[in-house]
Design a protein around this motif. Structure first.
Motif, PDB file in Angstrom:
ATOM      1  N   THR A 121     -39.369  46.776  77.559  1.00  0.00           N
ATOM      2  CA  THR A 121     -39.781  47.850  76.769  1.00  0.00           C
ATOM      3  C   THR A 121     -39.223  47.747  75.127  1.00  0.00           C
ATOM      4  OG1 THR A 121     -40.421  48.910  78.567  1.00  0.00           O
ATOM      5  CG2 THR A 121     -40.598  50.129  76.274  1.00  0.00           C
ATOM      6  N   PRO A 122     -39.780  47.724  74.158  1.00  0.00           N
ATOM      7  CA  PRO A 122     -39.117  47.725  72.995  1.00  0.00           C
ATOM      8  C   PRO A 122     -38.381  49.098  72.841  1.00  0.00           C
ATOM      9  CG  PRO A 122     -41.413  47.200  72.807  1.00  0.00           C
ATOM     10  CD  PRO A 122     -41.289  47.404  74.145  1.00  0.00           C
ATOM     11  N   VAL A 123     -37.190  48.837  72.022  1.00  0.00           N
ATOM     12  CA  VAL A 123     -36.342  49.823  71.754  1.00  0.00           C
ATOM     13  C   VAL A 123     -35.882  50.142  70.223  1.00  0.00           C
ATOM     14  CG1 VAL A 123     -33.777  50.474  72.204  1.00  0.00           C
ATOM     15  CG2 VAL A 123     -35.028  49.384  74.021  1.00  0.00           C
ATOM     16  N   ILE A 124     -36.017  51.474  69.828  1.00  0.00           N
ATOM     17  CA  ILE A 124     -35.612  51.736  68.608  1.00  0.00           C
ATOM     18  C   ILE A 124     -34.095  52.252  68.636  1.00  0.00           C
ATOM     19  CG2 ILE A 124     -35.767  53.510  66.619  1.00  0.00           C
ATOM     20  CD1 ILE A 124     -38.699  53.970  67.999  1.00  0.00           C
ATOM     21  N   LEU A 125     -33.439  51.436  67.925  1.00  0.00           N
ATOM     22  CA  LEU A 125     -31.875  51.590  67.822  1.00  0.00           C
ATOM     23  C   LEU A 125     -31.402  52.189  66.654  1.00  0.00           C
ATOM     24  CD1 LEU A 125     -29.369  51.521  69.419  1.00  0.00           C
ATOM     25  CD2 LEU A 125     -29.182  49.150  68.650  1.00  0.00           C
ATOM     26  N   PRO A 126     -31.094  53.736  66.459  1.00  0.00           N
ATOM     27  CA  PRO A 126     -30.703  54.088  65.229  1.00  0.00           C
ATOM     28  C   PRO A 126     -29.046  53.817  65.089  1.00  0.00           C
ATOM     29  CG  PRO A 126     -31.664  55.897  66.408  1.00  0.00           C
ATOM     30  CD  PRO A 126     -31.669  54.659  67.279  1.00  0.00           C
ATOM     31  N   LEU A 127     -28.640  53.351  63.932  1.00  0.00           N
ATOM     32  CA  LEU A 127     -27.031  53.071  63.904  1.00  0.00           C
ATOM     33  C   LEU A 127     -26.659  53.608  62.576  1.00  0.00           C
ATOM     34  CD1 LEU A 127     -27.218  49.363  64.877  1.00  0.00           C
ATOM     35  CD2 LEU A 127     -26.258  51.021  66.241  1.00  0.00           C
ATOM     36  N   TYR A 128     -25.526  54.376  62.682  1.00  0.00           N
ATOM     37  CA  TYR A 128     -24.781  55.250  62.032  1.00  0.00           C
ATOM     38  C   TYR A 128     -23.756  54.453  61.123  1.00  0.00           C
ATOM     39  CZ  TYR A 128     -28.313  58.713  63.199  1.00  0.00           C
ATOM     40  OH  TYR A 128     -29.450  59.582  63.250  1.00  0.00           O
ATOM     41  N   SER A 129     -23.128  53.489  61.136  1.00  0.00           N
ATOM     42  CA  SER A 129     -21.961  52.973  60.556  1.00  0.00           C
ATOM     43  C   SER A 129     -21.685  51.765  61.023  1.00  0.00           C
ATOM     44  CB  SER A 129     -20.718  53.699  61.084  1.00  0.00           C
ATOM     45  OG  SER A 129     -20.293  53.458  62.545  1.00  0.00           O
ATOM     46  N   PRO A 130     -21.149  50.623  60.356  1.00  0.00           N
ATOM     47  CA  PRO A 130     -21.121  49.208  60.414  1.00  0.00           C
ATOM     48  C   PRO A 130     -20.233  49.262  61.914  1.00  0.00           C
ATOM     49  CG  PRO A 130     -20.521  49.778  58.376  1.00  0.00           C
ATOM     50  CD  PRO A 130     -20.858  51.137  58.760  1.00  0.00           C
ATOM     51  N   ARG A 131     -19.426  49.846  62.007  1.00  0.00           N
ATOM     52  CA  ARG A 131     -18.592  49.782  63.169  1.00  0.00           C
ATOM     53  C   ARG A 131     -19.189  50.100  64.260  1.00  0.00           C
ATOM     54  NH1 ARG A 131     -14.083  52.453  66.330  1.00  0.00           N
ATOM     55  NH2 ARG A 131     -12.948  50.773  67.181  1.00  0.00           N
ATOM     56  N   SER A 132     -20.087  51.181  64.605  1.00  0.00           N
ATOM     57  CA  SER A 132     -20.935  51.204  65.475  1.00  0.00           C
ATOM     58  C   SER A 132     -21.964  50.250  65.989  1.00  0.00           C
ATOM     59  CB  SER A 132     -21.771  52.753  65.484  1.00  0.00           C
ATOM     60  OG  SER A 132     -22.532  52.578  64.491  1.00  0.00           O
ATOM     61  N   ALA A 133     -22.520  49.695  64.870  1.00  0.00           N
ATOM     62  CA  ALA A 133     -23.391  48.542  64.953  1.00  0.00           C
ATOM     63  C   ALA A 133     -22.415  47.191  65.564  1.00  0.00           C
ATOM     64  CB  ALA A 133     -23.926  47.903  63.613  1.00  0.00           C
ATOM     65  N   ALA A 134     -21.340  47.063  64.907  1.00  0.00           N
ATOM     66  CA  ALA A 134     -20.715  45.875  65.680  1.00  0.00           C
ATOM     67  C   ALA A 134     -20.501  46.121  67.160  1.00  0.00           C
ATOM     68  CB  ALA A 134     -19.283  45.956  64.661  1.00  0.00           C
ATOM     69  N   LEU A 135     -19.981  47.442  67.721  1.00  0.00           N
ATOM     70  CA  LEU A 135     -19.521  47.801  68.983  1.00  0.00           C
ATOM     71  C   LEU A 135     -20.764  47.548  69.647  1.00  0.00           C
ATOM     72  CD1 LEU A 135     -17.155  50.965  68.454  1.00  0.00           C
ATOM     73  CD2 LEU A 135     -16.329  48.491  69.091  1.00  0.00           C
ATOM     74  N   ALA A 191     -36.172  60.670  58.896  1.00  0.00           N
ATOM     75  CA  ALA A 191     -37.519  60.254  58.217  1.00  0.00           C
ATOM     76  C   ALA A 191     -37.902  58.799  58.504  1.00  0.00           C
ATOM     77  CB  ALA A 191     -37.365  60.381  56.833  1.00  0.00           C
ATOM     78  N   ALA A 192     -36.728  57.836  58.630  1.00  0.00           N
ATOM     79  CA  ALA A 192     -36.831  56.264  58.777  1.00  0.00           C
ATOM     80  C   ALA A 192     -37.369  56.144  60.326  1.00  0.00           C
ATOM     81  CB  ALA A 192     -35.740  55.651  58.454  1.00  0.00           C
ATOM     82  N   ILE A 193     -36.631  56.932  61.131  1.00  0.00           N
ATOM     83  CA  ILE A 193     -37.017  56.813  62.711  1.00  0.00           C
ATOM     84  C   ILE A 193     -38.588  57.106  62.684  1.00  0.00           C
ATOM     85  CG2 ILE A 193     -36.576  57.762  64.923  1.00  0.00           C
ATOM     86  CD1 ILE A 193     -33.359  58.010  63.845  1.00  0.00           C
ATOM     87  N   ALA A 194     -38.758  58.405  62.179  1.00  0.00           N
ATOM     88  CA  ALA A 194     -40.325  58.530  62.388  1.00  0.00           C
ATOM     89  C   ALA A 194     -41.287  57.672  61.840  1.00  0.00           C
ATOM     90  CB  ALA A 194     -40.527  59.818  61.494  1.00  0.00           C
ATOM     91  N   THR A 195     -40.815  56.849  60.680  1.00  0.00           N
ATOM     92  CA  THR A 195     -41.726  55.847  60.435  1.00  0.00           C
ATOM     93  C   THR A 195     -42.060  54.865  61.432  1.00  0.00           C
ATOM     94  OG1 THR A 195     -40.064  54.233  59.402  1.00  0.00           O
ATOM     95  CG2 THR A 195     -41.167  56.201  57.906  1.00  0.00           C
TER      96      THR A 195
END
Length: 211
Positions: free
Chosen positions: A140-154, A199-203
């Protein structure tokens, strides 16, 4: 994260822990906060100082803690430029976490505005939850919100993942790190703050989640 059947899955990849920090004898003329965690864990001895912040959430936390907030910028690079333009007198103190993408103290000092940094909290990595791993490894497709470069890397370090991932990034720096996830789509928030992220997630929820 929004995964199968549009369920909301909360899976932090960073834990915040206080660090015992000792304030030196320097008579600082201001303090810099780049996160609300810096405000929360700052030594009590700097509370009367005026402060400059990154983000409205950080500024609000500083006001609530009794600081005199002089200015708030959307990101660290903008704060750096604003302090330089305003010719703020040092020495300043940056209360920060173990990891910092922009070394404010070093760069301000190089500009002629003395600044020290003080690590007041640690950002410890944390494994994705079983539910998060299942969603990222599913069909199933996933929406993944990421709030920092380090969290994205982790998150990327714990891959690869089978799901089609739509990344919602708070900034271009986060989006760059998220490229390692090989997302099918990347949306960058209009501003680096929580309101713009919502707002971006809602789009994208309408295209990923069935109505």
């Amino acid at each position: 994260m929004i995964g199968s059947h549009c369920a909301l899955i909360r899976s932090p990849v960073i834990d915040i822990a206080p660090v015992s920090a000792t304030l030196g004898q320097t008579r600082y003329r201001g303090v810099l906060f780049t996160s609300a965690h810096g405000v929360i864990h700052a030594p009590d001895g700097i509370r009367p100082l005026p402060c400059w912040c990154v983000g409205d959430v950080t500024a609000r936390a500083a006001r609530d803690a009794g600081y005199d907030v002089k200015h708030s910028a959307p990101d660290a690079e903008t704060l750096l430029a604003d302090i330089s333009t305003a010719k703020i007198a040092g020495p300043l103190l940056h209360c920060r976490g173990t990891y910092a993408r922009v070394d404010l103290a070093k760069r301000l000092t190089a500009m002629g505005i003395p600044c020290d940094d003080l690590v007041v909290y640690a950002q410890r990595s944390r494994a994705l939850s079983a539910k998060a791993r299942a969603a990222l490894g599913g069909e199933t497709p996933v929406i993944l919100p990421l709030y920092s470069p380090r969290s994205a890397a982790l998150v990327a370090d714990q891959g690869p993942f089978a799901a089609q991932i739509t990344v919602v990034a708070i900034s271009d720096a986060v989006a760059n790190q998220a490229a390692r996830l090989e997302p099918v789509r990347v949306i960058v928030a209009d501003h680096p703050d929580g309101v713009a992220m919502l707002a971006a997630i809602a789009t994208v929820t309408g295209t990923v989640c069935p109505k």
